[in-house]
Write an enzyme that holds these catalytic residues in place. Structure first.
Site, PDB file in Angstrom:
ATOM      1  N   ASP A 240      21.963 -27.380 -72.296  1.00 28.10           N
ATOM      2  CA  ASP A 240      22.226 -26.677 -71.040  1.00 28.10           C
ATOM      3  C   ASP A 240      23.543 -25.939 -71.210  1.00 28.10           C
ATOM      4  O   ASP A 240      24.623 -26.524 -71.131  1.00 28.10           O
ATOM      5  CB  ASP A 240      22.290 -27.654 -69.873  1.00 28.10           C
ATOM      6  CG  ASP A 240      22.337 -26.928 -68.529  1.00 28.10           C
ATOM      7  OD1 ASP A 240      22.645 -25.723 -68.506  1.00 28.10           O
ATOM      8  OD2 ASP A 240      22.063 -27.568 -67.489  1.00 28.10           O
ATOM      9  N   GLU A 242      24.294 -23.267 -69.385  1.00 25.84           N
ATOM     10  CA  GLU A 242      24.307 -22.603 -68.082  1.00 25.84           C
ATOM     11  C   GLU A 242      23.342 -21.436 -68.074  1.00 25.84           C
ATOM     12  O   GLU A 242      23.251 -20.663 -69.020  1.00 25.84           O
ATOM     13  CB  GLU A 242      25.714 -22.151 -67.670  1.00 25.84           C
ATOM     14  CG  GLU A 242      25.819 -21.739 -66.193  1.00 25.84           C
ATOM     15  CD  GLU A 242      25.275 -22.795 -65.224  1.00 25.84           C
ATOM     16  OE1 GLU A 242      24.034 -22.851 -65.041  1.00 25.84           O
ATOM     17  OE2 GLU A 242      26.069 -23.562 -64.647  1.00 25.84           O
ATOM     18  N   ASN A 243      22.597 -21.385 -66.978  1.00 25.96           N
ATOM     19  CA  ASN A 243      21.562 -20.378 -66.768  1.00 25.96           C
ATOM     20  C   ASN A 243      20.497 -20.426 -67.867  1.00 25.96           C
ATOM     21  O   ASN A 243      19.987 -19.400 -68.302  1.00 25.96           O
ATOM     22  CB  ASN A 243      22.169 -18.972 -66.656  1.00 25.96           C
ATOM     23  CG  ASN A 243      23.076 -18.846 -65.452  1.00 25.96           C
ATOM     24  OD1 ASN A 243      22.754 -19.356 -64.382  1.00 25.96           O
ATOM     25  ND2 ASN A 243      24.217 -18.211 -65.623  1.00 25.96           N
ATOM     26  N   GLY A 320      25.298 -28.242 -63.786  1.00 28.30           N
ATOM     27  CA  GLY A 320      26.683 -27.882 -63.540  1.00 28.30           C
ATOM     28  C   GLY A 320      26.983 -27.524 -62.105  1.00 28.30           C
ATOM     29  O   GLY A 320      28.110 -27.707 -61.631  1.00 28.30           O
ATOM     30  N   ASP A 321      25.971 -27.007 -61.389  1.00 28.17           N
ATOM     31  CA  ASP A 321      26.149 -26.678 -59.974  1.00 28.17           C
ATOM     32  C   ASP A 321      25.606 -27.779 -59.070  1.00 28.17           C
ATOM     33  O   ASP A 321      25.290 -27.543 -57.918  1.00 28.17           O
ATOM     34  CB  ASP A 321      25.488 -25.337 -59.650  1.00 28.17           C
ATOM     35  CG  ASP A 321      23.995 -25.328 -59.963  1.00 28.17           C
ATOM     36  OD1 ASP A 321      23.465 -26.359 -60.447  1.00 28.17           O
ATOM     37  OD2 ASP A 321      23.339 -24.284 -59.747  1.00 28.17           O
ATOM     38  N   HIS A 439       3.789 -52.545 -55.036  1.00 25.93           N
ATOM     39  CA  HIS A 439       2.578 -52.146 -54.316  1.00 25.93           C
ATOM     40  C   HIS A 439       2.866 -50.923 -53.466  1.00 25.93           C
ATOM     41  O   HIS A 439       3.973 -50.728 -52.946  1.00 25.93           O
ATOM     42  CB  HIS A 439       2.019 -53.290 -53.474  1.00 25.93           C
ATOM     43  CG  HIS A 439       2.907 -53.735 -52.337  1.00 25.93           C
ATOM     44  ND1 HIS A 439       2.997 -53.067 -51.133  1.00 25.93           N
ATOM     45  CD2 HIS A 439       3.743 -54.807 -52.229  1.00 25.93           C
ATOM     46  CE1 HIS A 439       3.837 -53.692 -50.333  1.00 25.93           C
ATOM     47  NE2 HIS A 439       4.315 -54.748 -50.971  1.00 25.93           N
ATOM     48  N   PHE A 442      -1.153 -50.917 -50.779  1.00 23.05           N
ATOM     49  CA  PHE A 442      -1.759 -52.175 -51.233  1.00 23.05           C
ATOM     50  C   PHE A 442      -2.154 -52.186 -52.705  1.00 23.05           C
ATOM     51  O   PHE A 442      -2.510 -53.220 -53.235  1.00 23.05           O
ATOM     52  CB  PHE A 442      -2.972 -52.558 -50.364  1.00 23.05           C
ATOM     53  CG  PHE A 442      -2.656 -52.653 -48.901  1.00 23.05           C
ATOM     54  CD1 PHE A 442      -1.787 -53.632 -48.428  1.00 23.05           C
ATOM     55  CD2 PHE A 442      -3.197 -51.750 -47.993  1.00 23.05           C
ATOM     56  CE1 PHE A 442      -1.476 -53.722 -47.075  1.00 23.05           C
ATOM     57  CE2 PHE A 442      -2.889 -51.836 -46.641  1.00 23.05           C
ATOM     58  CZ  PHE A 442      -2.026 -52.823 -46.184  1.00 23.05           C
ATOM     59  N   ASP A 458       8.694 -53.993 -51.961  1.00 21.41           N
ATOM     60  CA  ASP A 458       7.364 -53.780 -52.537  1.00 21.41           C
ATOM     61  C   ASP A 458       7.244 -54.353 -53.946  1.00 21.41           C
ATOM     62  O   ASP A 458       6.139 -54.645 -54.412  1.00 21.41           O
ATOM     63  CB  ASP A 458       7.035 -52.282 -52.590  1.00 21.41           C
ATOM     64  CG  ASP A 458       6.793 -51.670 -51.218  1.00 21.41           C
ATOM     65  OD1 ASP A 458       6.704 -52.427 -50.233  1.00 21.41           O
ATOM     66  OD2 ASP A 458       6.693 -50.429 -51.147  1.00 21.41           O
ATOM     67  N   HIS A 486      -6.735 -59.287 -58.605  1.00 23.31           N
ATOM     68  CA  HIS A 486      -7.549 -58.294 -59.310  1.00 23.31           C
ATOM     69  C   HIS A 486      -8.873 -58.155 -58.581  1.00 23.31           C
ATOM     70  O   HIS A 486      -9.466 -59.135 -58.097  1.00 23.31           O
ATOM     71  CB  HIS A 486      -7.762 -58.679 -60.776  1.00 23.31           C
ATOM     72  CG  HIS A 486      -8.568 -59.924 -61.008  1.00 23.31           C
ATOM     73  ND1 HIS A 486      -9.943 -59.928 -61.098  1.00 23.31           N
ATOM     74  CD2 HIS A 486      -8.174 -61.210 -61.181  1.00 23.31           C
ATOM     75  CE1 HIS A 486     -10.370 -61.155 -61.324  1.00 23.31           C
ATOM     76  NE2 HIS A 486      -9.313 -61.965 -61.373  1.00 23.31           N
ATOM     77  N   ASP A 511      -9.291 -65.119 -57.924  1.00 21.45           N
ATOM     78  CA  ASP A 511      -8.752 -63.796 -58.271  1.00 21.45           C
ATOM     79  C   ASP A 511      -7.242 -63.695 -58.064  1.00 21.45           C
ATOM     80  O   ASP A 511      -6.584 -62.845 -58.675  1.00 21.45           O
ATOM     81  CB  ASP A 511      -9.437 -62.703 -57.445  1.00 21.45           C
ATOM     82  CG  ASP A 511     -10.906 -62.525 -57.795  1.00 21.45           C
ATOM     83  OD1 ASP A 511     -11.353 -63.107 -58.794  1.00 21.45           O
ATOM     84  OD2 ASP A 511     -11.595 -61.788 -57.055  1.00 21.45           O
TER      85      ASP A 511
END
Length: 522
Positions: A240, A242-243, A320-321, A439, A442, A458, A486, A511
């Protein structure tokens, strides 16, 4: 050359020769000792290598270890949410690894963010949370516990950047300006990336704004292809300046073999630039092997880059910005005065490999923190099936001794203290550091930890005796009547009966009962 001949050399030539011999000895010692993490930790570390080669570090940032063999100070600072207090996290020993237990103790019962990353060099170019810039509002600190990893057999934490996070120092000492030569590297991750601007580490503007071509000189890592064509799907190590994110003097890639690093957990990314007419890009697997040069040639042909116009600020995690839409991981990185030799770069890579990024935790098959495990189904249909991630989702899949190494890694998890409660557990992906099972609607997914309270809840599961009387069942922390289940080879949090197909009462107790087994991945 004999000792007599050496003594007959002019003083300046004699000093240069002795310096070169010392650099060679350091490189040779590191290459020979690359397989011994403890020896590497006690001998020449990256900034020792660069200093011996005549290109000393002017910035040395790491959350995981010392980068000088003599360093005994702090690595970073954390601030806890409960009372706003701060603590500095240091080392277990001089020249050693981070004291992550100090962070765990200080942050126990609450959450912490990283507020400062200390510069280990004598320049004291410390990084703090970045303020607003031309392209982004003020950033926030990264969660301190988002990226647990093993390094040199020790449990440590890296820095996991999500969008809106970043660090900076606009008032530095010794960093290259106005076309001066410099080098830099960082250890990052090929699994926590995106195509937004800009996950950078290196030289940037001092006012948080885009001040024109050549005013930056920073490593960029991600999947953003600024100048087409780029080959493969990345992520790529780019400059990088710049630009533009440059893969060559023409911007776009002129190297068809540079298809990116792929999804490897730990990547060494390296940039060096003489500030006048040449820059080079390299990368390597931080767990094994050497460095690959993807570009070495002239500065960009567009005006403003030859010579460069660096301003000497240091940025981490943004452009940079303060373009701050990127994500990324950071474990360690340095900036040098002058361009390091290839031999020094190779020695540093050997040292990085030697410390064992992502190595075994030393514990398997239990629900204790840092234990590596696999989760096996107990339902009669599926006793050779395990929870693994695939395309970011958790699925149930047959894993055997003949399965591929990738499948085995995908089915291996590291037990962590529950992100929302230390009395429960969270499951970090073995091959996607910083990604956890959580999750969402769900369904169980593998996603990077972003530090939010929702994600923490979660991704937290509370173990109890298996509902079938076998193994262990895991209740969702924030939906305590729903358990890890499962169903049709996908994985959900499910209740015993309900409106969703995966809530079916049929075989529910089987399960939701799992065997916590030894991990498939070595």
């Amino acid at each position: 050359m004999t000792l007599r001949a050496l003594r007959s050399c002019p003083p300046r030539a004699r000093r240069a020769l002795l310096s070169a011999l010392a650099a060679f000895a350091t490189v040779a010692a590191l290459v020979v000792g690359a397989g011994a993490p403890q020896a590497a930790a006690a001998s020449s570390l990256p900034c020792d290598v660069y200093a011996t080669a005549g290109t000393p570090c002017v910035a040395a940032h790491s959350l995981v270890r010392a980068l000088y063999s003599s360093y005994s100070g702090s690595l970073y600072q954390v601030q806890r949410a409960s009372d706003g207090a701060t603590a500095n996290i240091g080392l277990l020993a001089t020249g050693g690894y981070a004291n992550a237990a100090a962070q765990d103790s200080f942050c126990s019962g609450t959450t912490c963010i990283i507020t400062k990353i200390y510069d280990q060099s004598s320049k004291h170019n410390d990084l703090t949370v970045e303020g607003a810039g031309g392209a982004g509002a003020a950033d926030v600190g990264a969660p301190a516990d988002a990226l647990p990893v093993t390094l040199g057999g020790h449990q440590v934490y890296g820095l996991e950047i999500s969008a809106g996070m970043g660090y900076r120092d606009n008032s530095t000492s010794g960093v290259a300006t106005n076309g001066a030569a410099e080098g830099m590297y960082m250890v990052t991750s090929g699994t926590h990336v995106n195509g937004s601007c800009c996950f950078d580490y290196g030289n940037a503007e001092t006012n948080n704004k885009d001040t024109g071509n050549g005013h930056m000189d920073a490593i960029n890592f991600g999947t953003e292809c600024w100048f087409a064509p780029c080959y493969g799907s990345g992520p790529w190590v780019q400059a990088d300046l710049e630009n533009g994110l440059f893969q060559s003097n023409l911007g776009y890639s002129t190297n068809t073999s540079n298809t990116g690093t792929g999804a490897i957990p730990f990547v060494t990314a390296l940039l060096k630039n003489n500030g006048q007419d040449h820059f080079a890009l390299k990368w390597g697997n931080a767990q094994s092997g050497g460095l690959t040069t993807t570009y070495s040639g002239g500065e960009p042909t567009t005006s403003g880059y030859s010579p460069m116009h660096q301003e000497g600020a240091i940025v981490l995690g943004t452009g940079g910005d303060n373009s701050n839409g990127s994500i990324g991981s950071f474990f360690e990185g340095v900036m040098t005065s002058g361009i390091p030799t290839d031999a020094a770069d190779n020695a540093v890579q050997s040292n990085i490999v030697s410390v064992g990024y992502g190595g075994a935790t030393g514990s398997t098959g239990t629900l204790n923190p840092a234990s590596e495990i696999s989760l096996k189904a107990t339902t009669s249909c599926c006793t050779t099936d395990y929870v693994r991630h695939q395309a970011n989702a958790a699925v149930l899949s047959a894993i055997t001794s003949s399965s591929s190494a990738l499948d085995k890694s995908d089915a291996t998890w590291i037990v962590r203290r529950g992100l929302a409660s230390s009395s429960c557990v969270s499951f970090e992906s073995r091959n996607y550091p910083g990604d956890f099972l959580r999750h969402y609607n769900f369904k169980l997914l593998r996603q990077p930890m972003d530090g939010t309270a929702t994600f923490r809840a979660d991704a937290t599961f509370c173990p109890e005796t298996g509902k079938s009387g076998t193994g262990t069942s895991f209740a969702s922390y924030n939906y305590p009547t729903r358990y890890l289940r499962h169903y049709n080879y996908n994985v959900y949090i499910a209740s015993d009966g309900g409106s969703n197909a995966w809530d079916s009462a049929t075989s529910w107790s089987d399960d939701v009962s799992w065997v916590v087994s030894s991990p498939w991945a070595p």
